[in-house]
Design an enzyme around this catalytic site. Structure first.
Site, PDB file in Angstrom:
ATOM      1  N   LYS A  77     -28.369  69.722   4.001  1.00 57.57           N
ATOM      2  CA  LYS A  77     -28.285  70.670   5.118  1.00 57.57           C
ATOM      3  C   LYS A  77     -28.327  72.117   4.618  1.00 57.57           C
ATOM      4  O   LYS A  77     -28.731  73.032   5.355  1.00 57.57           O
ATOM      5  CB  LYS A  77     -27.030  70.401   5.958  1.00 57.57           C
ATOM      6  CG  LYS A  77     -27.078  69.073   6.741  1.00 57.57           C
ATOM      7  CD  LYS A  77     -28.196  69.052   7.788  1.00 57.57           C
ATOM      8  CE  LYS A  77     -28.086  67.878   8.736  1.00 57.57           C
ATOM      9  NZ  LYS A  77     -29.170  67.841   9.737  1.00 57.57           N
TER      10      LYS A  77
ATOM     11  N   ARG B  91     -19.054  64.756   1.817  1.00 59.05           N
ATOM     12  CA  ARG B  91     -20.360  65.032   2.450  1.00 59.05           C
ATOM     13  C   ARG B  91     -21.310  65.613   1.400  1.00 59.05           C
ATOM     14  O   ARG B  91     -22.016  66.580   1.666  1.00 59.05           O
ATOM     15  CB  ARG B  91     -20.187  66.016   3.625  1.00 59.05           C
ATOM     16  CG  ARG B  91     -19.469  65.442   4.835  1.00 59.05           C
ATOM     17  CD  ARG B  91     -20.304  64.405   5.570  1.00 59.05           C
ATOM     18  NE  ARG B  91     -19.589  63.838   6.702  1.00 59.05           N
ATOM     19  CZ  ARG B  91     -18.843  62.737   6.650  1.00 59.05           C
ATOM     20  NH1 ARG B  91     -18.686  62.082   5.503  1.00 59.05           N
ATOM     21  NH2 ARG B  91     -18.252  62.276   7.736  1.00 59.05           N
TER      22      ARG B  91
ATOM     23  N   THR C 200     -20.706  62.569  19.403  1.00 56.40           N
ATOM     24  CA  THR C 200     -21.992  61.900  19.654  1.00 56.40           C
ATOM     25  C   THR C 200     -21.870  60.442  19.193  1.00 56.40           C
ATOM     26  O   THR C 200     -20.918  60.081  18.499  1.00 56.40           O
ATOM     27  CB  THR C 200     -23.120  62.571  18.839  1.00 56.40           C
ATOM     28  OG1 THR C 200     -22.833  62.404  17.445  1.00 56.40           O
ATOM     29  CG2 THR C 200     -23.258  64.046  19.153  1.00 56.40           C
ATOM     30  N   PRO C 201     -22.859  59.599  19.536  1.00 59.10           N
ATOM     31  CA  PRO C 201     -22.799  58.199  19.084  1.00 59.10           C
ATOM     32  C   PRO C 201     -22.672  58.077  17.567  1.00 59.10           C
ATOM     33  O   PRO C 201     -21.904  57.247  17.067  1.00 59.10           O
ATOM     34  CB  PRO C 201     -24.127  57.622  19.582  1.00 59.10           C
ATOM     35  CG  PRO C 201     -24.456  58.443  20.791  1.00 59.10           C
ATOM     36  CD  PRO C 201     -23.956  59.822  20.488  1.00 59.10           C
ATOM     37  N   SER C 202     -23.397  58.922  16.797  1.00 61.23           N
ATOM     38  CA  SER C 202     -23.313  58.762  15.339  1.00 61.23           C
ATOM     39  C   SER C 202     -21.949  59.197  14.820  1.00 61.23           C
ATOM     40  O   SER C 202     -21.437  58.614  13.860  1.00 61.23           O
ATOM     41  CB  SER C 202     -24.440  59.540  14.639  1.00 61.23           C
ATOM     42  OG  SER C 202     -24.221  60.919  14.713  1.00 61.23           O
TER      43      SER C 202
ATOM     44  N   TYR D 254     -25.218  64.972   2.093  1.00 63.18           N
ATOM     45  CA  TYR D 254     -25.436  65.578   3.415  1.00 63.18           C
ATOM     46  C   TYR D 254     -25.373  67.105   3.314  1.00 63.18           C
ATOM     47  O   TYR D 254     -26.279  67.812   3.785  1.00 63.18           O
ATOM     48  CB  TYR D 254     -24.365  65.049   4.373  1.00 63.18           C
ATOM     49  CG  TYR D 254     -24.495  65.549   5.790  1.00 63.18           C
ATOM     50  CD1 TYR D 254     -25.519  65.106   6.613  1.00 63.18           C
ATOM     51  CD2 TYR D 254     -23.567  66.455   6.323  1.00 63.18           C
ATOM     52  CE1 TYR D 254     -25.633  65.558   7.922  1.00 63.18           C
ATOM     53  CE2 TYR D 254     -23.671  66.905   7.627  1.00 63.18           C
ATOM     54  CZ  TYR D 254     -24.698  66.461   8.421  1.00 63.18           C
ATOM     55  OH  TYR D 254     -24.802  66.905   9.711  1.00 63.18           O
TER      56      TYR D 254
HETATM   57  P1  NAD Z   1     -26.919  60.769  17.149  1.00 65.39           P
HETATM   58  O1  NAD Z   1     -26.708  59.591  16.330  1.00 65.39           O
HETATM   59  O2  NAD Z   1     -26.080  60.915  18.349  1.00 65.39           O
HETATM   60  O3  NAD Z   1     -28.454  60.779  17.501  1.00 65.39           O
HETATM   61  C1  NAD Z   1     -29.382  60.736  16.467  1.00 65.39           C
HETATM   62  C2  NAD Z   1     -30.694  60.143  16.971  1.00 65.39           C
HETATM   63  O4  NAD Z   1     -31.621  60.264  15.893  1.00 65.39           O
HETATM   64  C3  NAD Z   1     -30.616  58.670  17.327  1.00 65.39           C
HETATM   65  O5  NAD Z   1     -31.150  58.448  18.623  1.00 65.39           O
HETATM   66  C4  NAD Z   1     -31.484  57.992  16.249  1.00 65.39           C
HETATM   67  O6  NAD Z   1     -32.196  56.857  16.734  1.00 65.39           O
HETATM   68  C5  NAD Z   1     -32.424  59.109  15.859  1.00 65.39           C
HETATM   69  N1  NAD Z   1     -32.938  58.932  14.507  1.00 65.39           N
HETATM   70  C6  NAD Z   1     -32.215  58.688  13.390  1.00 65.39           C
HETATM   71  N2  NAD Z   1     -33.039  58.526  12.335  1.00 65.39           N
HETATM   72  C7  NAD Z   1     -34.307  58.684  12.797  1.00 65.39           C
HETATM   73  C8  NAD Z   1     -35.594  58.622  12.190  1.00 65.39           C
HETATM   74  N3  NAD Z   1     -35.729  58.334  10.903  1.00 65.39           N
HETATM   75  N4  NAD Z   1     -36.692  58.822  12.962  1.00 65.39           N
HETATM   76  C9  NAD Z   1     -36.574  59.085  14.284  1.00 65.39           C
HETATM   77  N5  NAD Z   1     -35.373  59.143  14.911  1.00 65.39           N
HETATM   78  C10 NAD Z   1     -34.255  58.947  14.173  1.00 65.39           C
HETATM   79  O7  NAD Z   1     -26.807  62.078  16.204  1.00 65.39           O
HETATM   80  P2  NAD Z   1     -26.143  63.529  16.459  1.00 65.39           P
HETATM   81  O8  NAD Z   1     -24.706  63.431  16.063  1.00 65.39           O
HETATM   82  O9  NAD Z   1     -26.535  64.078  17.778  1.00 65.39           O
HETATM   83  O10 NAD Z   1     -26.842  64.357  15.286  1.00 65.39           O
HETATM   84  C11 NAD Z   1     -28.073  65.015  15.460  1.00 65.39           C
HETATM   85  C12 NAD Z   1     -28.221  66.039  14.363  1.00 65.39           C
HETATM   86  O11 NAD Z   1     -27.126  66.947  14.392  1.00 65.39           O
HETATM   87  C13 NAD Z   1     -28.270  65.485  12.940  1.00 65.39           C
HETATM   88  O12 NAD Z   1     -29.202  66.199  12.154  1.00 65.39           O
HETATM   89  C14 NAD Z   1     -26.855  65.732  12.431  1.00 65.39           C
HETATM   90  O13 NAD Z   1     -26.804  65.831  11.018  1.00 65.39           O
HETATM   91  C15 NAD Z   1     -26.549  67.059  13.107  1.00 65.39           C
HETATM   92  N6  NAD Z   1     -25.128  67.371  13.208  1.00 65.39           N
HETATM   93  C16 NAD Z   1     -24.305  66.551  13.910  1.00 65.39           C
HETATM   94  C17 NAD Z   1     -22.944  66.855  13.961  1.00 65.39           C
HETATM   95  C18 NAD Z   1     -21.955  65.971  14.706  1.00 65.39           C
HETATM   96  O14 NAD Z   1     -20.747  66.151  14.524  1.00 65.39           O
HETATM   97  N7  NAD Z   1     -22.405  65.033  15.535  1.00 65.39           N
HETATM   98  C19 NAD Z   1     -22.451  67.990  13.319  1.00 65.39           C
HETATM   99  C20 NAD Z   1     -23.345  68.810  12.623  1.00 65.39           C
HETATM  100  C21 NAD Z   1     -24.686  68.496  12.584  1.00 65.39           C
END
Ligand code: NAD
Length: 246
Positions: A147, A140, A178-180, A143
């Protein structure tokens, strides 16, 4: 209802943590501007104002305050996860990580803070991660670096406006379902020639609670930080990770 008569902008509101937050703020009385580049995902959220746009477009961000008017809460949730070590990270990967995770957040804060200050303040909550200055996480690199910058930006904004009613905090989630995350599990399974189940088990194994976090659990913390209940909290780094770094 903690957000009655408050106006909130939530990025990445189409899916995952951002969606859970947009729905929670809406349910607690806020007028919510839900922003995402995925118009289809936004269309399935009821009771919010929708902004379908890509946050890597600086002109679109500059035009946002005129469209939304002043806001009370800015929740910067959007982020991109680049996989790999520094040796895997080419210039494009590095730039893409910082463009969304840091520069778009800087532009959004800069666009909305003046009107917040004019109205006597507001609350900003920025999305960081355990993979940051909190902890080095393998594969990571870009990333984690981006962050960590979010934590620095959060503290700098908090310090600059602490006496003017503006609070700025960040959250650092562990692994959240989450989806991602599901996409990353599939991609990693393919790259390592493992089953999706084995890869998912490895992500779960990082979490001492033996399970992944839920988007709603992170949204609850963000909603607290965005609310007046957190009026004495600014510049804080809030870990929500199922005990990963404990
Ligand atoms: P996700 O994929 O479930 O949702 C992300 C959304 O962001 C999607 O709907 C996508 O269309 C939108 N998106 C992406 N790029 C974009 C852009 N350039 N402009 C506008 N919209 C955009 O993601 P998540 O897992 O909920 O993650 C959300 C945040 O939380 C991120 O910053 C991620 O780094 C952080 N995070 C996630 C996790 C995890 O385990 N899921 C852990 C720590 C931090």
């Amino acid at each position: 209802m903690r957000f009655t008569s408050k106006i909130a902008l939530v990025t990445a509101a189409g899916n995952g943590i951002g969606r859970a937050l947009a729905e929670r703020l809406r349910d607690e009385g806020a007028t919510v501007w839900a922003l995402d580049r995925d118009a289809g995902a936004l269309a399935s959220i009821g009771g919010v104002e929708r902004l379908a746009m890509d946050l890597t477009d600086p002109a679109a961000i500059a035009a946002l305050p005129a469209q939304t008017g002043p806001i009370d809460v800015l929740a910067n949730i959007a982020g991109y996860v680049a996989a790999g070590s520094i040796l895997d990270c080419d210039e494009a990967d590095w730039a893409r990580s910082f463009d969304l995770n840091v520069t778009a957040m800087y532009r959004l804060c800069r666009a909305f803070i003046p009107a917040m200050l004019e109205r006597g303040g507001g609350a900003i909550v920025n999305m960081s991660s355990i993979a940051s200055s909190v902890k080095g996480v393998p594969d990571r690199f870009a990333y984690g670096a981006s962050k960590a910058a979010v934590i620095g930006m959060t503290k700098a904004i908090a310090a600059d406006f602490v006496a003017r009613g503006l609070r700025c905090n960040c959250v650092c989630p562990g692994t959240v379902d989450t989806p991602s995350l599901r996409e990353r599990v599939s991609a990693q399974a393919e790259a390592r020639h493992e089953t999706v189940e084995a890869t998912r088990d490895a992500f779960v194994a990082r979490q001492p609670m033996g399970r992944l976090g839920r988007p709603e659990e992170v949204a609850a913390l963000i909603a607290y930080l965005a609310s007046d209940e957190a009026a004495f909290t600014t510049g804080s780094v809030n870990v929500v990770d199922g005990g990963w770094v404990n």
